[in-house]
Design a protein around this motif. Sequence first.
Motif: not given
Length: 332
Positions: A72-76, A256-260
């Motif tokens: 989640e942090i990586d996506a942010k 959500p599955g590839n957010g990083d």
Amino acid sequence: MSDLGQRTLEQYRSAVSIDPEWSVPTERGFVWWPFRQAQRVEASEPWRDPEGHWCARVAAETDLVVAPPSGEIDAKLTAMAFSVALSGVVRDPQTGVVRLRTSMLITEQNAGWARKLFCHSAALQVSTAFRMGLWFAKETDGRPASSAHPSSGLRDTPDEMLGFIDDVVRPMGSGATRWSADEEFDELTGYFQSFGFPAGDQPRVLARWWTILPLGAESARPDAPSIMLRVLDRAPHPMFGAGVTLMLMLPVPLHPGNGDLAAQLNLLEVREGDGPHTLGSWGPVPGGPTGMSLGHICFLPNFVYERGLLANVCFSMAAHAKLISSQLATSE
């Protein structure tokens, strides 16, 4: 031997008047503390390309925040990365330290403009980290990065260079974009069309210019997915003012599955070699079936303007398209 990398580092050191009291030499560069966030500046060993020309890769990275490890942090971080213009946002998976990073391939052919752009990018990087560290820390539940010089200790007074945005960048970005000459865009169109890529001018919409680039080995099919490169000139940067935004949009929906995925690509570019300049960052851009697609954005503020620079950076963005094509093909 022509050590283009070391000459570029010396040009940067001289341009920003780095105080020896707050710097430490390294094997191929130096670390300096404009305040509490250290910047590492290094050059690779020089090498010759297949045509016999000397080359070197130079890189600058500045500590930003220490963030907890999570997808989640990586996506942010990747969503916030587009606010930093000429650097990518990279988090060390082992330490959690988030850094701003830029690197350029300096060659005998491009040294005239590439050295100058690297110096501009590195100077903008430290000033951006100083201004945005607290915001990034708050948004990622982290803390601002901070370290001390090994002998001088913690620096109490910020270096004058940290006012670079307020003193230089914002005043030069207060008017219209300096990339306004039709001739520059006409030349850009002609170059990409000469390689068989559709390209054109779009002065009545947000995108001033666009081209379509192939994606993968099946690009010859009429219905094959493709990459769009756009140049946007009517949306000033909230911190740097007027300029131009270069945006790659890939046909890769983010969910959500590839957010990083964007974070992985930013980390991938922490390398030496003869790849494209790493100016800007991978992250989400509007578009695609999920509303957001994988993209790469680089913002050129007015203060870096010189004739021909836009074309050179567009060519680098096209090289990014080629790189991601091969990476996606390998992962399939």
